[in-house]
Design an enzyme around this catalytic site. Structure first.
Site, PDB file in Angstrom:
ATOM      1  N   HIS A  56      38.776  44.867  48.444  1.00 46.95           N
ATOM      2  CA  HIS A  56      37.473  45.084  49.099  1.00 46.95           C
ATOM      3  C   HIS A  56      36.848  43.751  49.473  1.00 46.95           C
ATOM      4  CE1 HIS A  56      36.111  44.183  45.039  1.00 46.95           C
ATOM      5  NE2 HIS A  56      34.900  44.011  45.505  1.00 46.95           N
ATOM      6  N   LYS A 108      41.980  37.870  43.078  1.00 41.23           N
ATOM      7  CA  LYS A 108      41.903  36.804  42.067  1.00 41.23           C
ATOM      8  C   LYS A 108      42.321  37.339  40.720  1.00 41.23           C
ATOM      9  CE  LYS A 108      40.525  32.560  41.246  1.00 41.23           C
ATOM     10  NZ  LYS A 108      41.810  32.324  40.539  1.00 41.23           N
ATOM     11  N   LYS A 110      35.303  42.664  36.887  1.00 48.23           N
ATOM     12  CA  LYS A 110      34.772  41.405  36.369  1.00 48.23           C
ATOM     13  C   LYS A 110      34.144  40.576  37.488  1.00 48.23           C
ATOM     14  CE  LYS A 110      37.598  39.870  33.394  1.00 48.23           C
ATOM     15  NZ  LYS A 110      38.691  39.266  32.643  1.00 48.23           N
ATOM     16  N   ASP A 165      29.237  38.576  40.320  1.00 43.28           N
ATOM     17  CA  ASP A 165      29.005  38.232  41.730  1.00 43.28           C
ATOM     18  C   ASP A 165      29.933  37.125  42.235  1.00 43.28           C
ATOM     19  OD1 ASP A 165      26.984  40.141  42.197  1.00 43.28           O
ATOM     20  OD2 ASP A 165      25.510  38.846  41.217  1.00 43.28           O
ATOM     21  N   LYS A 219      46.306  40.474  39.270  1.00 43.73           N
ATOM     22  CA  LYS A 219      46.842  39.885  38.032  1.00 43.73           C
ATOM     23  C   LYS A 219      48.355  39.796  38.130  1.00 43.73           C
ATOM     24  CE  LYS A 219      45.277  38.588  33.908  1.00 43.73           C
ATOM     25  NZ  LYS A 219      43.913  38.114  33.631  1.00 43.73           N
ATOM     26  N   SER A 243      36.538  29.321  38.284  1.00 43.97           N
ATOM     27  CA  SER A 243      37.635  29.333  39.263  1.00 43.97           C
ATOM     28  C   SER A 243      37.057  29.459  40.678  1.00 43.97           C
ATOM     29  CB  SER A 243      38.574  30.511  39.005  1.00 43.97           C
ATOM     30  OG  SER A 243      39.506  30.181  38.006  1.00 43.97           O
TER      31      SER A 243
END
Ligand code: NAD
Length: 469
Positions: free
Chosen positions: A65, A70, A94, A99, A106, A362
């Site tokens: 989306h 990540k 998460k 935000d 993963k 990150s």
């Protein structure tokens, strides 16, 4: 112990509990919940002795989306399709909770890294990256891995190097992975970010007088008795910052056993001892539990599982004595155990919120890679000069002198580490209070509130794209 419900199904049980509190259309909820794709690779590894071994790896992308996807890469023997899919889903939620504008992904390689040499680990990591790159499944705008269980900055350096070798003209190529060493485009504060985020989350939770009173605890971290499982990246840093804030680490559980000391364990000294080849058994102070998992059942204020999933389950949940369970690891408490603890009034700080500090920093690293400039480089000296001028004006107006130590502190301009820490703290504090307010409004637990928060945000992203009414 009853048969374990598969990990992805457990994540979805939490999702369903939260989804029932929304009035979102079924189709949209199904789209949010479903896993987008999972890629299983098998490739040959030439071992140092010349033999050939087949290595299995996976990369799951739960949601696109927002792009890039990540999520970390783990090296562990229990890696499988269900696990990476569940962990990718947790990443979607998460990122939404804190935000961070990414989708969830993963990856993992099914190996015990202790059984491979550095050269072999390098070959595995580079081949894994190559497999992803040749399918356009890694890149700063596509999917961006990071460290997780069993991986660290070294593996991330091999990944970026392999990616750039394949795409030498990719100007933002260093953003294909985060958690890199500084020299390869990493950011100050990433190594400790997840543990530091755990600390900020716990500090916020423990500062709410009303919530602590319900648990029979005093507000604040000072004097809180903590049991930590896993003294790796997350567990060590979380324990370190908690200890600095006055909490007492009364037990550390590791693979080889658990160390217990009601007077408090110096986690820095213990970590140094283990890094030097020592074990819990040879540390010297405190007492040792040979069965490491027994430490989870010790009487304490905060239990911090920071190793692996499914550590607290229907087989041991009744014996747990902690008042707060802080999920440093992903999925350490099964869905049923979580519900049982909730019924007993135990506060659970859920993984999808509590360990989001890593992905938050990150995100800062990824921004730095796109900006091609270190945070603070443009403004630090200007800020310092402005602050000095203000202090000079104060001295002139009052006729006094600002003490040298105060002057040095007040005049300091923000460097990269300070900015990262500030951004991380802001993120964790804001997200905690969003979740807590939602939990209060719906009279539910923090995990359900965290999912509710995430579902709402992902739904907005789909609606903004015009896909759903
Ligand atoms: P790590 O490999 O650095 O550390 C894990 C530690 O747990 C190791 O010291 C290992 O020996 C120990 N351990 C393994 N099995 C154990 C057992 N049965 N009992 C006690 N200790 C045991 O891994 P990490 O990066 O700290 O990750 C830990 C957890 O946190 C994982 O669930 C991971 O997904 C999650 N997490 C990590 C990050 C990150 O930035 N590294 C971010 C978010 C979540």
């Amino acid at each position: 112990m009853a048969e374990l419900i598969p990990f992805f199904k457990q994540v979805n049980l939490s999702f369903d509990k939260a989804a029932a509190l929304t009035d979102l259309p079924h189709g949209l909820l199904n789209q949010i919940k479903i896993s987008n794709s999972v890629y299983h690779m098998a490739f040959p590894l030439k071992r140092d002795d010349g033999s050939i071994e087949v290595i299995h790896g996976w990369r799951a992308v739960h949601s696109t989306h927002k792009l890039p996807g990540k999520g970390g890469i783990r090296f562990a023997t229990m890696v499988n399709e269900d696990e990476v899919t569940a962990l990718a889903a947790l990443m979607t939620y998460k990122c939404a909770i804190v935000d961070v504008p990414f989708g969830g992904a993963k990856g993992g390689v099914r190996i015990d890294r202790e059984k491979y040499s550095q050269d072999e680990l390098e070959r595995i990591t580079r081949r894994y990256t190559f497999e992803l790159a040749t399918r356009s499944s890694i890149g700063p705008g596509v999917d961006v891995p990071a460290p997780d269980y069993g991986t660290g900055a070294q593996e991330m350096a091999w990944i970026v190097d392999t990616y750039l070798a394949l795409k030498p003209t990719a100007v933002n190529g260093s953003g294909c992975v985060t958690g890199k060493p500084l020299a390869h485009g990493g950011i100050r504060g990433r190594v400790e970010a997840t543990g530091r985020g755990v600390f900020f989350g716990l500090r916020e939770a423990c500062d709410v007088k009303e919530d602590m009173a319900k648990l029979g605890l005093q507000p604040g971290l000072d004097g809180k008795r903590v049991v930590v499982q896993g003294l790796g990246n997350v567990g060590y840093h979380a324990a370190y910052f908690l200890q600095q804030a006055g909490a007492v680490i009364i037990a550390v559980a590791e693979r080889e056993g658990a160390l217990v000391d009601s007077a408090g364990i110096d986690v820095e000294a213990l970590a140094r001892h283990r890094q030097g080849g020592g074990t819990i058994q040879t540390y010297g102070t405190g007492s040792v539990l040979e069965r490491s998992s027994d430490a989870l059942e010790l009487e304490c204020d905060i239990l911090l599982p920071a190793a692996l999933e499914h550590q607290i389950h229907d087989g041991n949940v009744d014996r747990l004595q902690a008042k707060i369970v802080a999920e440093g690891a992903n999925g350490p408490v099964t869905f049923e155990a979580s519900e049982a603890l909730g019924r007993r009034g135990v506060m659970i700080l859920p993984d999808a919120y509590l360990n989001a500090g890593g992905v938050t920093v990150s995100y800062f690293e990824w921004l730095k890679n796109h900006a091609h400039v270190r945070f603070g480089r443009m403004g630090k000296r200007f800020e310092e000069e402005s602050n000095r001028r203000i202090l000079d004006a104060v001295e002139k107006l009052t006729g006094g002198t600002v003490p040298a130590e105060t002057r040095a502190l007040a005049a300091r301009g923000a460097d990269e580490r300070a900015l990262v820490d500030s951004g991380l703290e802001e993120t964790m504090v804001l997200a905690y209070h969003q979740i807590r307010e939602l939990a209060k409004a719906h009279d539910t637990d923090l995990r359900t509130a965290a999912f509710l928060n995430a579902i709402g945000k992902v739904a907005v992203a789909y609606r903004e794209r015009g896909i759903f009414p």
